[in-house]
Design a protein around this motif. Structure first.
Motif, PDB file in Angstrom:
ATOM      1  N   PHE A  19       0.817  -1.200   0.000  1.00 22.37           N
ATOM      2  CA  PHE A  19       0.000   0.000   0.000  1.00 22.37           C
ATOM      3  C   PHE A  19       0.855   1.255   0.000  1.00 22.37           C
ATOM      4  O   PHE A  19       0.721   2.130  -0.855  1.00 22.37           O
ATOM      5  CB  PHE A  19      -0.929  -0.004   1.212  1.00 22.37           C
ATOM      6  CG  PHE A  19      -1.541   1.327   1.521  1.00 22.37           C
ATOM      7  CD1 PHE A  19      -2.450   1.892   0.646  1.00 22.37           C
ATOM      8  CD2 PHE A  19      -1.176   2.027   2.655  1.00 22.37           C
ATOM      9  CE1 PHE A  19      -3.003   3.126   0.906  1.00 22.37           C
ATOM     10  CE2 PHE A  19      -1.730   3.260   2.919  1.00 22.37           C
ATOM     11  CZ  PHE A  19      -2.640   3.812   2.051  1.00 22.37           C
ATOM     12  N   PRO A  47      -5.243  -1.780  -3.186  1.00 17.18           N
ATOM     13  CA  PRO A  47      -5.110  -1.352  -1.782  1.00 17.18           C
ATOM     14  C   PRO A  47      -5.382   0.139  -1.588  1.00 17.18           C
ATOM     15  O   PRO A  47      -6.002   0.528  -0.590  1.00 17.18           O
ATOM     16  CB  PRO A  47      -3.657  -1.702  -1.447  1.00 17.18           C
ATOM     17  CG  PRO A  47      -3.345  -2.844  -2.332  1.00 17.18           C
ATOM     18  CD  PRO A  47      -4.076  -2.551  -3.606  1.00 17.18           C
ATOM     19  N   TYR A  85      -8.334   1.687   0.704  1.00 13.85           N
ATOM     20  CA  TYR A  85      -7.978   2.664   1.740  1.00 13.85           C
ATOM     21  C   TYR A  85      -8.885   3.886   1.653  1.00 13.85           C
ATOM     22  O   TYR A  85      -9.431   4.341   2.666  1.00 13.85           O
ATOM     23  CB  TYR A  85      -6.515   3.061   1.563  1.00 13.85           C
ATOM     24  CG  TYR A  85      -6.039   4.110   2.527  1.00 13.85           C
ATOM     25  CD1 TYR A  85      -5.747   3.784   3.844  1.00 13.85           C
ATOM     26  CD2 TYR A  85      -5.870   5.426   2.110  1.00 13.85           C
ATOM     27  CE1 TYR A  85      -5.303   4.739   4.722  1.00 13.85           C
ATOM     28  CE2 TYR A  85      -5.415   6.388   2.984  1.00 13.85           C
ATOM     29  CZ  TYR A  85      -5.131   6.051   4.285  1.00 13.85           C
ATOM     30  OH  TYR A  85      -4.692   7.001   5.154  1.00 13.85           O
ATOM     31  N   LYS A 119     -12.223   5.186   4.279  1.00 12.25           N
ATOM     32  CA  LYS A 119     -12.360   6.526   4.846  1.00 12.25           C
ATOM     33  C   LYS A 119     -13.766   7.061   4.650  1.00 12.25           C
ATOM     34  O   LYS A 119     -14.270   7.805   5.478  1.00 12.25           O
ATOM     35  CB  LYS A 119     -11.371   7.476   4.167  1.00 12.25           C
ATOM     36  CG  LYS A 119     -10.000   7.431   4.780  1.00 12.25           C
ATOM     37  CD  LYS A 119      -9.150   8.510   4.157  1.00 12.25           C
ATOM     38  CE  LYS A 119      -7.977   8.863   5.026  1.00 12.25           C
ATOM     39  NZ  LYS A 119      -7.077   9.795   4.335  1.00 12.25           N
ATOM     40  N   SER A 174      -3.313  -8.113   2.567  1.00 10.94           N
ATOM     41  CA  SER A 174      -2.828  -6.738   2.442  1.00 10.94           C
ATOM     42  C   SER A 174      -3.069  -5.970   3.745  1.00 10.94           C
ATOM     43  O   SER A 174      -4.129  -6.091   4.343  1.00 10.94           O
ATOM     44  CB  SER A 174      -3.555  -6.049   1.291  1.00 10.94           C
ATOM     45  OG  SER A 174      -3.158  -4.719   1.209  1.00 10.94           O
ATOM     46  N   VAL A 221      -3.830  -3.009   4.411  1.00  7.69           N
ATOM     47  CA  VAL A 221      -5.024  -2.159   4.407  1.00  7.69           C
ATOM     48  C   VAL A 221      -6.251  -2.985   4.747  1.00  7.69           C
ATOM     49  O   VAL A 221      -7.118  -2.562   5.519  1.00  7.69           O
ATOM     50  CB  VAL A 221      -5.185  -1.491   3.031  1.00  7.69           C
ATOM     51  CG1 VAL A 221      -6.460  -0.682   3.000  1.00  7.69           C
ATOM     52  CG2 VAL A 221      -4.013  -0.593   2.735  1.00  7.69           C
ATOM     53  N   MET A 242      -8.941  -2.842   7.773  1.00  7.69           N
ATOM     54  CA  MET A 242     -10.357  -2.727   7.422  1.00  7.69           C
ATOM     55  C   MET A 242     -11.215  -3.743   8.179  1.00  7.69           C
ATOM     56  O   MET A 242     -12.330  -3.421   8.591  1.00  7.69           O
ATOM     57  CB  MET A 242     -10.477  -2.926   5.914  1.00  7.69           C
ATOM     58  CG  MET A 242     -11.869  -2.949   5.387  1.00  7.69           C
ATOM     59  SD  MET A 242     -11.794  -3.452   3.656  1.00  7.69           S
ATOM     60  CE  MET A 242     -13.470  -3.939   3.396  1.00  7.69           C
ATOM     61  N   GLY A 269       0.211   0.716   6.780  1.00 11.97           N
ATOM     62  CA  GLY A 269      -1.077   0.438   6.135  1.00 11.97           C
ATOM     63  C   GLY A 269      -2.202   0.116   7.105  1.00 11.97           C
ATOM     64  O   GLY A 269      -3.223   0.816   7.142  1.00 11.97           O
ATOM     65  N   ALA A 270      -2.009  -0.939   7.904  1.00 13.68           N
ATOM     66  CA  ALA A 270      -3.079  -1.385   8.794  1.00 13.68           C
ATOM     67  C   ALA A 270      -3.377  -0.329   9.850  1.00 13.68           C
ATOM     68  O   ALA A 270      -4.535  -0.026  10.136  1.00 13.68           O
ATOM     69  CB  ALA A 270      -2.686  -2.700   9.464  1.00 13.68           C
ATOM     70  N   SER A 288      -2.860   2.900   9.745  1.00  9.73           N
ATOM     71  CA  SER A 288      -3.453   4.143   9.253  1.00  9.73           C
ATOM     72  C   SER A 288      -4.961   4.004   9.063  1.00  9.73           C
ATOM     73  O   SER A 288      -5.692   4.979   9.203  1.00  9.73           O
ATOM     74  CB  SER A 288      -2.788   4.578   7.947  1.00  9.73           C
ATOM     75  OG  SER A 288      -3.185   3.740   6.898  1.00  9.73           O
ATOM     76  N   VAL A 289      -5.433   2.794   8.755  1.00  6.91           N
ATOM     77  CA  VAL A 289      -6.870   2.603   8.575  1.00  6.91           C
ATOM     78  C   VAL A 289      -7.607   2.708   9.909  1.00  6.91           C
ATOM     79  O   VAL A 289      -8.671   3.307   9.991  1.00  6.91           O
ATOM     80  CB  VAL A 289      -7.156   1.247   7.892  1.00  6.91           C
ATOM     81  CG1 VAL A 289      -8.643   0.979   7.832  1.00  6.91           C
ATOM     82  CG2 VAL A 289      -6.577   1.232   6.496  1.00  6.91           C
TER      83      VAL A 289
END
Lengths: 268, 308
Positions: free
Chosen positions: A206, A221, A225, A229, B121, B123, B127, B241-242, B244-245
């Motif tokens: 990502f 990805p 992301y 949001k 992934s 992200v 999620m 990645g993880a 930031s989500v």
């Protein structure tokens, strides 16, 4: 020896459920008919169908695959050659390059990403090809993939018996012939495992993509992301489910390849 | 990065072998391309980060690191790593122990499960926790009680006003998930190669399970374990990645060090961003040094074992 006791098994099961249940939840909810929220309103596969008509998702899929395939191809070639060179030849600075090889493994992705972005913005004004977009993303991915490919291939090469190559040379085969008919087939499982690993890394990446992408080169990805949001929707769950499925398949085949490569001299 | 396939301490062979050396031209050509690439796209950018970090002088560098938001980011990163690394150390040893020393059905499924955080992934890893614990989520804070799936759990979360997503627990949870396989992946091949005979001998001689573990297993795996912990820690501190989500990126509250770098970058405070990045890069170089030291020690202890 023995089977684990029920107490330990129960703790382990609890732990895995706690960590992995969310993945099951996302897969289940990708089949939920409700447009909003997490109330179950019946089974449907319409979100998967909707993905086929979602132009943003389709172009992101195309970008992701293009990026993963091209970068994996370049990184596998360069990484395998590097591994070959580092195991076979001695040259000044070999030890240093050995350390440099491990830098992308240890440097956090964000540092790699910001440093690449800085580099592109410094160089981009002289070389127009390095304007942010697919090219810069591919180069960025190759940068970290090379290391992983080289490490995997080198592990394979280190386990090979040098007598096999020496025998080939002894029997009159030239350099290239020895390489093509003896060394290459022997190192191939390692090369394939490295390529598979590089492909998975690129598919999942990502942060490097996020920093080095330009307009119109969004990957999956990045798409997920930005969707998270804005709030979760079932079609994003469907997309995530598909990505998880592909990644797991790639990892399982990687494990399979590595299991086969444990034994460099398979018994007939 | 996920060093999924980095086996611990390979036997090194002497690089020079006279019987099968290629011509110097081929030799240089083969390695040269890859080295030039790595030099250009890895070394030059990393060096320029350090140059940029000090471009506004040392005073600005110290000012950036001394900023309260920067401090809070550093503390949060250390907290997340400080919780997730010891936990994953225990998980990893337990998982490797079960896989290497016991036979049971579903072993391959367990192996796949251990690898799963590598293949998903980051992200998506973040999620899944938003979907479960987020405001609209499955066990969410503001979920409609009418449709509660686990009413007791939901009301407990609401009563105690526990925030998971956009708060510190979510960041820790995401970090644990992402770094879950590192220790186990290092130990499984090592423990499988060592086999079960030493443990079995200890049991026959009357040692209890814990005695066997502490006196026989742990001394055998200590360097591999340390290596796994180093990798796990590197990833825990650098994860973007993880985290930031799930973080919500509230400055001074839920920003980790990598997220703080991005925030400074978004503010066009490039020198500041690179100053923070240089701190992370420095930590990575220290980690690399530690890794070299561990491998050196491991090789030394192997040599000693062979002499005896």
């Amino acid at each position: 020896m023995r089977r684990p006791g029920w107490f330990l098994s129960a703790i382990a099961a609890g732990l895995y459920i706690f960590l992995y249940a969310p993945i099951v939840v996302i897969i289940v909810f990708s089949f939920n008919a409700a447009r909003f929220g997490t109330v179950w309103e019946g089974f449907t596969t319409k979100w998967y169908g909707a993905l086929l008509h979602d132009s943003a998702a389709l172009s992101a899929t195309k970008n992701t695959l293009l990026l993963a395939l091209v970068s994996t191809g370049i990184a596998t070639l360069l990484g395998s050659l590097l591994a070959f060179g580092l195991t076979r030849f001695d040259f000044p600075g070999r030890k240093i390059f050995d350390r440099v090889l491990y830098v992308p493994v240890f440097v956090p992705d964000i540092v790699l990403a910001t440093s690449l972005l800085l580099f592109y913005s410094l160089v981009g004004s002289f070389i127009p090809a390095l304007e942010l977009g697919m090219t810069t993303m591919i180069l960025g991915h190759v940068t970290f993939q090379i290391s992983f490919v080289a490490i995997v291939v080198r592990a394979r090469l280190a386990g090979l018996d040098p007598a096999l190559e020496e025998a080939a040379r002894d029997l009159g085969a030239g350099e290239w012939k020895t390489f093509l008919h003896v060394t290459l087939p022997l190192m191939l499982p390692g090369v394939l495992a490295g390529a598979m690993l590089a492909f998975t890394l690129s598919l999942d990446d990502f942060i490097v993509s996020f920093f080095t992408s330009g307009p119109g080169s969004t990957t999956l990805p990045i798409l997920i992301y930005s969707s998270v949001k804005r709030g979760l929707t079932p079609d994003i769950n469907a997309l995530a489910t598909l990505i998880i499925l592909i990644s797991v398949l790639a990892t399982v085949s990687l494990t399979w390849l590595q299991k086969n490569k444990q034994d460099p001299h398979p018994k007939k | 990065m996920t060093p999924a396939a980095t086996p611990f301490q390979l036997p090194q062979r002497l690089p020079q072998r006279h019987a099968t050396t290629e011509s110097p031209f081929v030799r240089r050509g083969l390695i040269g391309i890859a080295l030039v690439f790595l030099g250009l796209f890895l070394v030059v950018p990393l060096v320029s980060v350090f140059v940029q970090a000090f471009s506004k002088g040392i005073a600005f560098y110290i000012h950036t690191l001394g900023d309260p938001n920067a401090w809070s980011a550093i503390k949060l990163t250390l907290l997340a790593a400080g919780i997730s690394v010891p936990l994953n150390c225990v998980f990893g040893v337990a998982a490797a122990w079960v896989i290497a020393k016991f036979d049971f059905r579903g072993k391959n499924v367990l192996l796949t499960l251990i690898d799963l955080p590598f293949s998903v992934s980051p992200v998506i890893s973040g999620m899944i926790y938003v979907l479960v614990f987020g405001a609209q989520g499955w066990l969410g804070h503001y979920r409609d009680a009418e449709h509660a799936w686990f009413p007791w759990l939901q009301s407990w979360i609401n009563d105690h006003n526990i925030k998971i997503i956009f708060a510190v627990p979510g960041i820790v949870l995401a970090t644990i998930f992402v770094t879950f396989p590192f220790v186990a992946r290092e130990l499984i091949p090592l423990m499988q190669a060592q086999g079960r005979s030493e443990e079995e001998a200890a049991r026959v001689l009357g040692a209890s399970g814990w005695q066997t573990f502490w006196r026989v297993t742990v001394p055998n795996i200590k360097w591999g374990l340390l290596y796994g912990v180093i990798l796990c820690n590197a990833r825990a501190m650098g994860e973007f990645g993880a985290v930031s989500v799930v973080s919500g990126k509230i400055r001074g509250e839920t920003n980790t060090l990598p997220l703080h770098i991005e925030a400074l970058y978004d503010d066009y405070n490039f020198a500041g961003a690179f100053a923070m990045a240089s701190l992370l890069a420095f930590l990575a170089l220290v980690t690399l040094g530690l890794k070299t030291w561990v491998e050196h020690k491991n090789a030394a202890s192997n040599d000693k074992g062979e002499k005896l």
